[in-house]
Design a protein around this motif. Structure first.
Motif, short mmCIF file in Angstrom:
data_model
loop_
_atom_site.label_atom_id
_atom_site.label_comp_id
_atom_site.label_asym_id
_atom_site.label_seq_id
_atom_site.Cartn_x
_atom_site.Cartn_y
_atom_site.Cartn_z
N VAL A 181 0.85 -1.19 0.00
CA VAL A 181 0.00 0.00 0.00
C VAL A 181 0.88 1.23 0.00
O VAL A 181 1.74 1.39 0.87
CB VAL A 181 -0.93 0.04 1.23
N CYS A 182 0.71 2.09 -1.00
CA CYS A 182 1.46 3.34 -1.09
C CYS A 182 0.57 4.48 -0.59
O CYS A 182 -0.57 4.61 -1.01
CB CYS A 182 1.89 3.59 -2.53
N THR A 183 1.08 5.29 0.33
CA THR A 183 0.27 6.35 0.90
C THR A 183 1.10 7.62 1.08
O THR A 183 2.34 7.56 1.20
CB THR A 183 -0.30 5.93 2.27
N ASN A 184 0.42 8.76 1.10
CA ASN A 184 1.09 10.03 1.37
C ASN A 184 0.78 10.52 2.78
O ASN A 184 1.03 11.68 3.10
CB ASN A 184 0.67 11.09 0.34
N LEU A 185 0.23 9.64 3.62
CA LEU A 185 -0.08 10.01 5.00
C LEU A 185 1.20 10.03 5.83
O LEU A 185 1.98 9.07 5.83
CB LEU A 185 -1.07 9.02 5.61
N ILE A 192 -3.12 2.80 8.93
CA ILE A 192 -3.12 2.72 7.47
C ILE A 192 -3.89 1.48 7.02
O ILE A 192 -4.68 1.53 6.07
CB ILE A 192 -1.69 2.69 6.93
N ASN A 208 -7.23 1.45 4.77
CA ASN A 208 -7.25 0.70 3.52
C ASN A 208 -8.42 -0.29 3.47
O ASN A 208 -9.00 -0.52 2.41
CB ASN A 208 -5.93 -0.05 3.35
N ARG A 219 -11.62 1.09 1.99
CA ARG A 219 -11.64 1.53 0.59
C ARG A 219 -12.85 1.00 -0.16
O ARG A 219 -13.37 1.66 -1.06
CB ARG A 219 -10.37 1.09 -0.12
#
Length: 212
Positions: free
Chosen positions: A77-81, A89, A93, A96
């Motif tokens: 999982v790629c996140t900008n958090l 996270i 997810n 979603r």
């Protein structure tokens, strides 16, 4: 383990396909997507001394294969958090599917698309109406404890029609009573399926719905 083995089985077929492309000389096509076998084909265009050469030599890129294999069995999982824990996270997810379901409801049940409008203000009004309808539906869904699917709730609401047998005889239900109609009545505190509703009673029902 099963997911890892599945990924490796699929990749092995792609590796074999990449080798076939190299052997046949049909390897120059660019990758069309992330699963295209061409991603495992490397090209050598320089001599061992570093000099440029005109001949291009394709080869099976084992380093690219190894890079992919290290993630087999994992769901990344790629996140900008920033400053968010792994548990948080994962929790986000897992939710979603609700976002994806909202888009599906907007397109199928509320007919958000296609849009047969051209003026910007009308397009905005169309989507605002759809978003408000979705918001109200989600509140209703929570009130009845999410026991029914979107299709069941909306189809039931659309079928809950009333008719007037005569000008002064009030309203009668034109739908079949079900467990879901009972839950909806209990949730909102009024009934439309027990007896004839007079004009005054119907106005009271409409008034009560605006308070919920």
């Amino acid at each position: 383990m099963k997911y890892r083995n599945y990924q490796r089985k699929i990749r092995q077929g792609q590796i074999e396909r990449a080798q076939e492309l190299i052997n046949s000389g049909r390897y120059k096509q660019r990758s069309k997507n992330q699963n295209d076998p061409h991603r495992f084909i490397g090209r050598e265009t320089m001599t061992a001394d570093g000099e440029a050469c005109e001949k291009e030599v394709p080869y099976l890129d084992t380093s690219a294969i190894a890079d992919e294999e290290q993630y087999d069995g994992f769901y990344a999982v790629c996140t900008n958090l920033d400053d968010v824990s792994v548990d948080e996270i994962i929790k986000i997810n897992k939710g979603r599917w609700e976002i994806e379901e909202c888009f599906r409801i907007m397109k199928t049940e509320f007919k958000a698309r296609p849009v047969y409008l051209q003026k910007e203000d009308r397009i905005r009004a169309h989507f605002i109406t759809c978003y408000i309808a979705l918001f109200i539906f989600r509140i209703l869904e929570k009130k009845i404890c999410e026991e029914y699917t979107c299709e069941e709730i909306i189809d039931t609401l659309r079928d809950m029609k009333m008719y007037r047998p005569g000008e002064k005889q009030g309203y009668l239900p034109a739908y079949t009573r079900t467990d879901l109609t009972d839950i909806l009545h209990e949730t909102f505190g009024f009934r439309t399926d027990y007896e004839i509703l007079t004009d005054i009673s119907m106005k009271r029902v409409i008034r009560e719905t605006k308070k919920k």
